[in-house]
Design a protein around this motif. Structure first.
Motif, PDB file in Angstrom:
ATOM      1  N   LEU A  34      -3.968  -2.060   6.050  1.00 14.76           N
ATOM      2  CA  LEU A  34      -2.785  -1.208   6.123  1.00 14.76           C
ATOM      3  C   LEU A  34      -3.149   0.236   6.422  1.00 14.76           C
ATOM      4  O   LEU A  34      -4.225   0.711   6.055  1.00 14.76           O
ATOM      5  CB  LEU A  34      -2.016  -1.269   4.803  1.00 14.76           C
ATOM      6  N   ASN A  35      -2.227   0.931   7.049  1.00  9.32           N
ATOM      7  CA  ASN A  35      -2.360   2.360   7.283  1.00  9.32           C
ATOM      8  C   ASN A  35      -1.896   3.093   6.017  1.00  9.32           C
ATOM      9  O   ASN A  35      -0.781   2.863   5.551  1.00  9.32           O
ATOM     10  CB  ASN A  35      -1.493   2.774   8.475  1.00  9.32           C
ATOM     11  N   PRO A  36      -2.748   3.955   5.450  1.00  5.20           N
ATOM     12  CA  PRO A  36      -2.333   4.678   4.236  1.00  5.20           C
ATOM     13  C   PRO A  36      -1.014   5.420   4.389  1.00  5.20           C
ATOM     14  O   PRO A  36      -0.269   5.569   3.416  1.00  5.20           O
ATOM     15  CB  PRO A  36      -3.489   5.652   4.002  1.00  5.20           C
ATOM     16  N   ALA A  37      -0.702   5.857   5.603  1.00  6.31           N
ATOM     17  CA  ALA A  37       0.555   6.576   5.831  1.00  6.31           C
ATOM     18  C   ALA A  37       1.768   5.683   5.589  1.00  6.31           C
ATOM     19  O   ALA A  37       2.856   6.166   5.250  1.00  6.31           O
ATOM     20  CB  ALA A  37       0.591   7.133   7.258  1.00  6.31           C
ATOM     21  N   ASP A  38       1.572   4.380   5.738  1.00  7.75           N
ATOM     22  CA  ASP A  38       2.675   3.434   5.527  1.00  7.75           C
ATOM     23  C   ASP A  38       2.795   2.976   4.077  1.00  7.75           C
ATOM     24  O   ASP A  38       3.777   2.306   3.720  1.00  7.75           O
ATOM     25  CB  ASP A  38       2.477   2.197   6.411  1.00  7.75           C
ATOM     26  N   TRP A  39       1.805   3.319   3.255  1.00  6.31           N
ATOM     27  CA  TRP A  39       1.733   2.765   1.913  1.00  6.31           C
ATOM     28  C   TRP A  39       2.937   3.121   1.024  1.00  6.31           C
ATOM     29  O   TRP A  39       3.460   2.238   0.321  1.00  6.31           O
ATOM     30  CB  TRP A  39       0.434   3.177   1.240  1.00  6.31           C
ATOM     31  N   PRO A  40       3.420   4.374   1.019  1.00  7.97           N
ATOM     32  CA  PRO A  40       4.537   4.696   0.120  1.00  7.97           C
ATOM     33  C   PRO A  40       5.750   3.779   0.285  1.00  7.97           C
ATOM     34  O   PRO A  40       6.393   3.414  -0.706  1.00  7.97           O
ATOM     35  CB  PRO A  40       4.874   6.145   0.498  1.00  7.97           C
TER      36      PRO A  40
END
Length: 200
Positions: A34-40
């Motif tokens: 996963l992309n950390p930017a998408d995590w929230p």
């Protein structure tokens, strides 16, 4: 054959040893990164709002070392007897203690505290743990940490020590036995192929 799916970020992090175990066993698995930017916006969909997760035929499990222990049992990587298994468990849990020192730096937002944690890791934790790990590795006659054959402790140490070396270049230079262990694991054909595939 079960269907495996590992979900984490696109970094080695706390799952690299799981990837090593699966690669060593030539076990196909879905390696979701996963992309950390998408995590929230994804967080609430995962158990406890944390990664990694590991799916076995669609059933979701968490906790990286619980997953690693399960897989180690499936592939005969726990040692040849209960005493060897205990040694493996002691070594792996101790490495988690050290790895937590690096994790604390990664997750700390305050720059001043981050520097304090980094100083503690370099000046206290590494000098406390690494010489002891080196002594264990140097005493081995097989080249593996426990007994006469590879265990998941070797895969965990090799993957984690490689992360340490990447973050702190030259760290392993005073530790030839640990350096040799990393190289030995990374040259296992199936793991070498995995590393080549994901080389950055």
């Amino acid at each position: 054959m079960p269907s495996y799916k590992l979900t984490y970020f696109d970094i080695p992090g706390i799952v690299q040893h799981i990837r090593y175990i699966l690669s060593y066993a030539n076990q196909p698995f879905e390696d979701v990164r996963l992309n950390p930017a998408d995590w929230p916006k994804l967080k609430e969909k995962f158990p406890y709002g944390k990664l990694p997760t590991f799916e076995i035929d669609g059933k979701i499990f968490n906790q990286s070392n619980a997953i690693a222990r399960y897989l180690a049992k499936q592939y005969g990587l726990n040692g040849k007897n209960d005493l060897e298994t205990l040694k493996v468990e002691c070594l792996t849990d101790t490495l988690v203690d050290l790895r937590n020192g690096l994790s604390a730096i990664v997750y700390e937002k305050d720059e001043a505290k981050k520097e304090e944690l980094k100083k503690n890791l370099v000046e206290n934790l590494f000098p406390t743990y690494l010489p002891k790990f080196e002594e264990i590795a140097a005493k081995s006659t097989s080249g593996w940490l426990v007994g006469s054959q590879i265990t998941w402790a070797d895969l965990f140490y090799a993957s984690t020590l490689a992360i340490f070396e990447e973050k702190f270049p030259g760290l392993l230079k005073p530790y030839p036995a640990l350096t040799a262990l990393v190289a030995k694991v990374e040259n296992i054909p199936s793991i070498k192929a995995y590393l080549e595939k994901h080389k950055k």
